[in-house]
Design an enzyme around this catalytic site. Sequence first.
Site, mmCIF file in Angstrom:
data_model
loop_
_atom_site.group_PDB
_atom_site.id
_atom_site.type_symbol
_atom_site.label_atom_id
_atom_site.label_comp_id
_atom_site.label_asym_id
_atom_site.label_seq_id
_atom_site.Cartn_x
_atom_site.Cartn_y
_atom_site.Cartn_z
ATOM 1 N N GLU A 67 -5.951 -10.777 -1.355
ATOM 2 C CA GLU A 67 -6.753 -10.587 -0.135
ATOM 3 C C GLU A 67 -8.239 -10.529 -0.493
ATOM 4 O OE1 GLU A 67 -3.195 -7.729 1.738
ATOM 5 O OE2 GLU A 67 -5.303 -7.243 2.151
ATOM 6 N N GLU A 108 0.804 -1.235 0.000
ATOM 7 C CA GLU A 108 0.000 0.000 0.000
ATOM 8 C C GLU A 108 0.832 1.278 0.000
ATOM 9 O OE1 GLU A 108 -3.474 -2.391 2.512
ATOM 10 O OE2 GLU A 108 -2.922 -0.357 3.130
HETATM 11 O O1 G3I Z 1 -3.219 -8.320 18.732
HETATM 12 C C1 G3I Z 1 -4.112 -7.398 19.349
HETATM 13 C C2 G3I Z 1 -4.667 -8.032 20.611
HETATM 14 O O2 G3I Z 1 -3.583 -8.162 21.529
HETATM 15 C C3 G3I Z 1 -5.738 -7.110 21.193
HETATM 16 O O3 G3I Z 1 -6.329 -7.773 22.315
HETATM 17 C C4 G3I Z 1 -6.853 -6.940 20.102
HETATM 18 C C5 G3I Z 1 -7.951 -6.035 20.629
HETATM 19 O O4 G3I Z 1 -8.022 -4.861 19.998
HETATM 20 O O5 G3I Z 1 -6.263 -6.318 18.941
HETATM 21 C C6 G3I Z 1 -5.298 -7.185 18.364
HETATM 22 O O6 G3I Z 1 -4.757 -6.522 17.286
HETATM 23 C C7 G3I Z 1 -5.639 -6.542 16.145
HETATM 24 C C8 G3I Z 1 -4.885 -7.264 14.994
HETATM 25 O O7 G3I Z 1 -5.699 -7.185 13.799
HETATM 26 C C9 G3I Z 1 -4.651 -8.719 15.317
HETATM 27 O O8 G3I Z 1 -5.842 -9.394 15.442
HETATM 28 C C10 G3I Z 1 -5.864 -5.093 15.741
HETATM 29 O O9 G3I Z 1 -6.679 -4.489 16.754
HETATM 30 C C11 G3I Z 1 -6.634 -5.055 14.423
HETATM 31 O O10 G3I Z 1 -6.706 -3.717 13.936
HETATM 32 C C12 G3I Z 1 -5.846 -5.864 13.369
HETATM 33 O O11 G3I Z 1 -6.639 -5.846 12.220
HETATM 34 C C13 G3I Z 1 -5.916 -6.315 11.067
HETATM 35 C C14 G3I Z 1 -5.713 -5.148 10.098
HETATM 36 O O12 G3I Z 1 -5.078 -5.644 8.894
HETATM 37 C C15 G3I Z 1 -4.863 -4.084 10.728
HETATM 38 O O13 G3I Z 1 -4.418 -3.211 9.855
HETATM 39 C C16 G3I Z 1 -6.817 -7.367 10.384
HETATM 40 O O14 G3I Z 1 -6.929 -8.519 11.230
HETATM 41 C C17 G3I Z 1 -6.198 -7.788 9.048
HETATM 42 O O15 G3I Z 1 -7.115 -8.611 8.344
HETATM 43 C C18 G3I Z 1 -5.917 -6.535 8.210
HETATM 44 O O16 G3I Z 1 -5.273 -6.962 7.015
HETATM 45 C C19 G3I Z 1 -4.938 -5.928 6.079
HETATM 46 C C20 G3I Z 1 -3.719 -6.403 5.308
HETATM 47 O O17 G3I Z 1 -2.675 -6.666 6.191
HETATM 48 C C21 G3I Z 1 -3.314 -5.384 4.272
HETATM 49 N N1 G3I Z 1 -4.434 -5.020 3.402
HETATM 50 C C22 G3I Z 1 -5.657 -4.645 4.049
HETATM 51 C C23 G3I Z 1 -6.067 -5.715 5.064
HETATM 52 C C24 G3I Z 1 -7.334 -5.284 5.724
HETATM 53 O O18 G3I Z 1 -7.096 -4.107 6.427
#
Ligand code: G3I
Length: 386
Positions: free
Chosen positions: A268, A163
């Site tokens: 994705e 990105e």
């Molecule tokens: O690991 C913490 C955990 O310790 C905490 O308890 C929990 C509660 O908030 O959060 C957890 O972190 C989360 C992380 O995923 C792991 O599950 C973050 O809040 C959450 O924002 C994060 O979301 C990920 C997102 O990227 C973040 O940018 C999504 O799962 C993931 O599917 C998404 O993937 C991205 C690709 O990498 C790039 N392209 C877009 C795609 C969707 O955004």
Amino acid sequence: MKTYSCVLLLSVLYGLFSCTNQTSSSSKTPLTLKEAYKDKFLIGTALNTDHTNGSEKSTTLLIEEQFNSIVAENCMKPEEVHPSENIYDFRKADQFVEYGEKHNMFIVGHTLIWHSQVPDWFFENEDGTTCSRERLIERMREHIYTVVGRYKGRIHAWDVVNEAIDDLEGLRKSKWYQIIGEDYIELAFQFAHEADPNAELYYNDYSLILSHRREEAVKLIKKLQKKEIRVDGIGMQAHYGLDYVKIPDFERSITEFSALNIKVMLTELDISVLPFPTEKISAEISQKYEMLPEFNPYTDTLPDSIQQQLAQNYVDLFKVLLKYEDKVSRVTFWGVNDEHSWRNDWPIEGRTDHPLLFDRNNQPKEAYYSIIELGEAVNNTKKQVL
Ligand code: G3I
């Protein structure tokens, strides 16, 4: 012979195939996704730690049955593996790679350099001031050498930069860009290649069916190629919505990217069935909107009409992918089932989306059967012709 087979093939792709209540009827054991597309392209899925630590048995069985490629949804991102300058945490990432090796998966590492899920320490001096270009380049080299080096010969491919294109114009003015400059992209690819000369290296981004983003991506790849920096493929994230994709735009992106003599892949893929809260649809992770009842209409089940619409949307994409099967190397779904999907919490937290091929009980949806039967139809046609 060839022309005849193409015509017949295209007739299957374009004429005969539309989704009308596709439920698996035939007695013979239906093919799985990876089997139906085995001679065409890999079928992958994004995994989180619950999938690789065996705590979700039924989902893990589904993964091994249906998919031949995996990507780490979160456990390999800088904030997970490199939380502070002198601390690496590879426990989840090791588990992910071991799982992939155990099940002969094509393993993709995601992602080395991104503007999100990267700790602030990368960009700061001890006193909190912004670090220098030289210091950030050294930190990038050390991070990439350590992460890619650890899985040298075990991870088949990396999303090196994710990105880097701005939603409006040119390159995203991320901290990587602001501190190092535009050449942070070529440096990242150079370091990744030095760390594992045999790993495939990809540029990954969203909304690459939009003309300005497509053009910017072509420019980015050409710049790397001009400097003879290894880049093997471009990843179209493909976070779509119902009837969002204009097929000619989708097809044009695949043809223009493959014309660069690199692999093209959907990295994705998911198709949200929920209304998007604004006109301007983008996969920019930082977007957040308030929950309103009209934005969450399918909290119980998904109406048949929407199941069919979703199935037709997936079939329309797969028809194009099949037309360019020699250019497309992989189609990865961003999640295993609807329960797992990030779309339930983006861009509005706590919604009930149904964007994938398997429902919350790991049951195949209409879209699943439609894609399987399209793949089978093409296989059978080929057998007839050849
Ligand atoms: O690991 C913490 C955990 O310790 C905490 O308890 C929990 C509660 O908030 O959060 C957890 O972190 C989360 C992380 O995923 C792991 O599950 C973050 O809040 C959450 O924002 C994060 O979301 C990920 C997102 O990227 C973040 O940018 C999504 O799962 C993931 O599917 C998404 O993937 C991205 C690709 O990498 C790039 N392209 C877009 C795609 C969707 O955004």
